[in-house]
Write a protein that holds these residues in place. Structure first.
Motif, short mmCIF file in Angstrom:
data_model
loop_
_atom_site.label_atom_id
_atom_site.label_comp_id
_atom_site.label_asym_id
_atom_site.label_seq_id
_atom_site.Cartn_x
_atom_site.Cartn_y
_atom_site.Cartn_z
N VAL A 222 0.85 -1.19 0.00
CA VAL A 222 0.00 0.00 0.00
C VAL A 222 0.89 1.24 0.00
O VAL A 222 1.87 1.32 0.75
N ALA A 240 -3.04 4.92 0.22
CA ALA A 240 -3.73 4.83 -1.07
C ALA A 240 -5.09 4.14 -0.92
O ALA A 240 -6.01 4.39 -1.71
N ASP A 241 -5.24 3.29 0.08
CA ASP A 241 -6.53 2.61 0.27
C ASP A 241 -7.48 3.40 1.17
O ASP A 241 -8.53 2.90 1.57
N ARG A 243 -7.07 4.53 4.24
CA ARG A 243 -6.79 4.54 5.68
C ARG A 243 -5.95 5.75 6.07
O ARG A 243 -5.12 6.21 5.28
#
Lengths: 565, 565
Positions: A222, A240-241, A243
């Motif tokens: 990530v 990128a996700d 979080r």
């Protein structure tokens, strides 16, 4: 006789080495070193230890073994070299053969004539183009100024949270440094694992597990989308996700790029990697200009292709060659790199030399490999574990690469195998190598030799092995081999795979064949702590007609996917 | 299918390895191991540590890495091998292809048929033919029974005096062991120095000085004439020069001789060293009999000549080859030895690989050498000193030998240089070697690489060096060179040669040429702590017309003849 003018740009490692060598070989030469930073000859590989506080005295990073700080007075007195610090080279005029310089502190400018010029302009840390990278609390660890800054930040943020962007060599060294300095550290690595430029995943995962056991959080696969802040100060990062991780300190360690601005502006040829191209004499496309250190690309001796090798040891070797050639006329050559490296990650060392399996395959080699685990010395001498991987060319047996990780003496293993690769040794050569042995220093059958034995056994068809990763992939794909643990009951009780395996101690195996699958072609995976007994078990079973037995290479010691305790 | 009968004689290192390998490769084979002693697979290189008490648990010397004692039950269960302990092979009938055995404890006798026989009869300690060798309190350290005995003697003689006869590897390890066990130890070596089979004198003297600093007395150049006793017990030794040393314990460690009685009686060919001769398959003059371990001679890979190499690591490698060949038919070869070894002597390690200068000259090589001293890692990482010597072939630059001693990381240096020798690397290859580097593990310019740089500089005529021994010989011959110490005043105050030298710190040298001899051809010997600055000084002086400057190689760190403090 006219005195030769040698100008060297860059004063960290390659530059001072080149300057010193040139002056020693031609004491008549007038050697000038231009250094942008205020310091000279910095031990830049020591920065993480300075940040951690384990190197208390900053001047130790600048001193000779005798403890003398290498400042301009030292260079003048001991070396006869004019070292101009705080002095930035701004342009090269190749026709006039001059280098222009400026001193930002005083506004002075000037230029220096050269007969031979040596570029050692180093590298610059890569900074990802993400929002927030300008916030206070965002650091890199490339220069001594960076190290000063990060050490100060670590002090003021003690007990706080830090995110390290990038889990390569510098990222992991910085991780250890900041944990040692009392921070709560998370490493974020966009690739599927840490140290991926260096190690294959089976070994990298073991290092990752170790770092986690020491309190570091590690997120892989990530990237970072943004650094978040309030009032100009870091408050966290967004992955990128989506979080978000709160933190007050961010260290960017996604790698370095060769600093080629000056060379490019002067029209010197760059290579396919974007670094300055040189020949084996470290000479650029201009016969009067050499380049060395992090700003150049070098030949990978195994693939023949250009590579970046921004390592302090090679910088010194390249500098020595260029310094000689600048005064004697291309008498010395630098043969290139095999990509040797070693890195301390808490109580583990992680080392690799030559090509990883992935890189060897990418380079088109037909590859065979073996993973092996074992102690670094006899048990009665305080053995510590090692896990290694040997990569060889299938057709010739030539060693292409070797990696080794663990709390044991990785250093000896990696150094000896680097020399084995440089000597074009084969698996058979290593398998019969005469190495120094005494119980305080190694096993009677040295770990790397034992690893070569494993690979020999695989190639001869005596051992059918699979790495932890290959076995895990089979299990993840839904295959249900008979998992056969051949250790002793006490060992089993202490720690086991926990995946429904069956324990049959090796010594009982011949008598307990009835406990195995009735179908002698059913898949069996045999293992022990390090898979020496696992291999014996395979040989026993094959003698009894079982024809689908695989040994889990390196056994439980090399299994990075968690054990039941 | 007839089961093949493999009989192995000898159960310490080479024998069990050969038996295990044979059984793994041919699980149908019936493998029998005959062992005279009650134990099997003893870690005999660990005996000194058992005697010292640092290995407390005797069974650790007999155990697998997983802690299982390798007894007959282990061999039967885990290996499928019949290991007969307390069973001495008494004769080989090569026509009938049988081995006769006896069990002294029970009086049983018998014989075993073999298809292939592997001799691993080991070595026996040499005992000098001197009066008193039968007295109580005279020991050797060759078998586990010896180790048990010496450990017991060390316990009962604690605080007493011991004399060790022989200052070779085992002698020096035993010296450390007995000092650790609380005895007052004197080593008596008939040769002019300790470790002479292994090291050239410049380095051996440094180890000797270290052992003395740890409380051992060492007498060299004098043999033992007799062991003295009263009432059947040792009371002292008489030296060849008439001196008497009182002691209650004498350890004979003048070396080992191959145990060839059985092979000789069977008419197997012995080689020029007196050991069993084999080909590269470890096969004796009888095609059905192999021999391995201390009882054989092997090829020296550098000289091509037969040599004795009674080392535990080679025993294992040879055993593996013979075990394979006995069942598969000469598929494996053992290429020979380069004489690699390492030895712990108190806080020093002493290692050598390849040929010493003396042995290289004896073998007819045209030899060049360099001695180098330096830290094993950067000062800020807790550096410890190393002193090394590199021996190369003058005509080709090929590395012939490397030795390294000191409290630093000798282990890595010796292992990497053993591989360099096995890879036929030259001085130039080592000088540009890409080795793993990070500050916890080595210097940026690895010590052995730096040693290669010194030798390169000597060969190119850039440095004119002489070893400590060569300089001492000049001084002893009455020559009075100008001794030029180019360190700093503080370093000088702490420690110096004390032979009327002049201190001119390197940084002042260019301005203080007036302090040097007016005759620019007068002999000058320049040095510093390790002679990096000494070399710089030579270059400076030569640029100023001084044409008779020698660098003391390795500087004060490599000077074994005493320093003034």
């Amino acid at each position: 006789m006219t005195r030769k003018h040698i100008v060297v740009i860059g004063g960290t490692a390659a530059g001072p080495k080149a300057a010193s060598r040139a002056k020693r070989l031609d004491p008549e030469a007038e050697v000038t070193l231009l250094q942008k930073a205020p310091e000279l000859s910095m031990a830049s590989c020591g920065y993480p230890y300075f940040v951690a506080g384990s190197v208390a005295d900053r001047s130790a990073l600048l001193a000779t073994p005798a403890g003398v700080v290498r400042d301009p007075a030292f260079f003048a007195g001991a070396k006869g070299i004019a070292a101009l610090v705080g002095t930035e080279a701004t342009a090269i005029d190749r026709q006039a053969k001059t280098v222009s310089w400026q001193r930002p502190a005083t506004g002075e400018t000037g230029h220096l004539p050269y007969d031979k010029l040596i570029l050692a302009t180093g590298s610059v840390p890569k900074v990802p183009p993400i929002p927030g990278r300008e916030l206070a609390g965002v650091a890199t660890l490339s220069s001594l100024a960076d190290a000063d800054g990060l050490r100060a930040l670590a002090g003021t943020h003690k007990g706080g949270k830090a995110v390290i962007v990038g889990g390569g060599l510098i990222g992991m060294e910085t991780c250890e440094a900041l944990v040692a300095a009392g921070l709560d550290v998370t490493v974020v690595e966009a690739l599927p694992g840490i140290l991926m430029g260096f190690l294959d995943p089976e070994l990298a995962l073991l290092v990752e597990n170790h770092a986690k056991s020491k309190g570091a959080a590690i997120l892989t696969g990530v990237g970072i989308a943004a650094i978040l802040g309030t009032d100009g100060k870091v408050t966290g990062v967004r992955l990128a996700d989506g979080r978000e991780l709160p933190c007050s300190l961010v260290v960017l360690s996604i790698g370095v790029a060769p600093n080629v601005a000056l060379a490019k502006a002067a029209g010197l040829e760059l290579g396919p990697t974007g670094a300055v191209a040189t020949d084996a004499h470290m000479r650029t496309s201009d016969p009067d200009i050499y380049a060395v250190g992090d700003c150049v690309e070098v030949k990978n001796r195994l693939t023949g292709r250009p590579m970046l090798a921004p390592f302090g040891d090679l910088a010194n070797l390249e500098g020595r060659v260029a310094g000689e050639n600048a005064v004697l006329g291309d008498t010395a050559t630098f043969p290139g790199s095999i990509g040797s490296g070693i890195c301390k990650v808490f109580d583990f060392a992680a080392a690799a030399t030559g090509l990883s399996e992935r890189r060897a395959r990418e380079a088109g080699f037909d590859v065979v490999t073996a993973v092996n685990a074992g102690p670094d010395r006899p048990g009665f001498m305080g053995a510590k574990p090692l896990v290694s991987k040997l990569i060889a060319e299938a057709t010739t047996g030539r060693i292409l690469g070797f990696a080794c990780v663990g709390p044991g003496n990785v250093n000896r293993q990696a150094a000896e195998m680097a020399m084995a690769i440089l000597g074009d040794l084969t698996i058979d050569d290593v398998a019969t190598a005469d190495l120094p042995y005494a119980p305080p220093y190694s096993l009677a059958v040295d770990h790397a030799i034992a690893t070569a034995h494993v690979l020999q056994n695989k190639l001869r068809g005596l051992m059918r092995g699979a790495s932890s990763l290959a076995v895990k992939e089979r299990l993840d794909a839904g295959e249900t081999p008979f998992l056969l643990d051949v250790r002793g009951p006490k060992e089993f009780e202490e720690m086991r795979l926990g995946l429904g395996e069956t324990l049959i101690p090796l010594g009982q195996l011949r008598k307990r064949l009835g406990d195995l699958p009735a179908d002698k072609s059913a898949p069996i995976v045999a293992y022990c702590k390090v898979s020496m007994r696992g291999y014996e078990a395979q040989r026993v079973l094959e003698a009894h007609g079982y024809d689908n037995v695989t040994v889990l290479e390196g056994g439980l010691a090399a299994w990075p996917f968690g054990l039941e305790k």
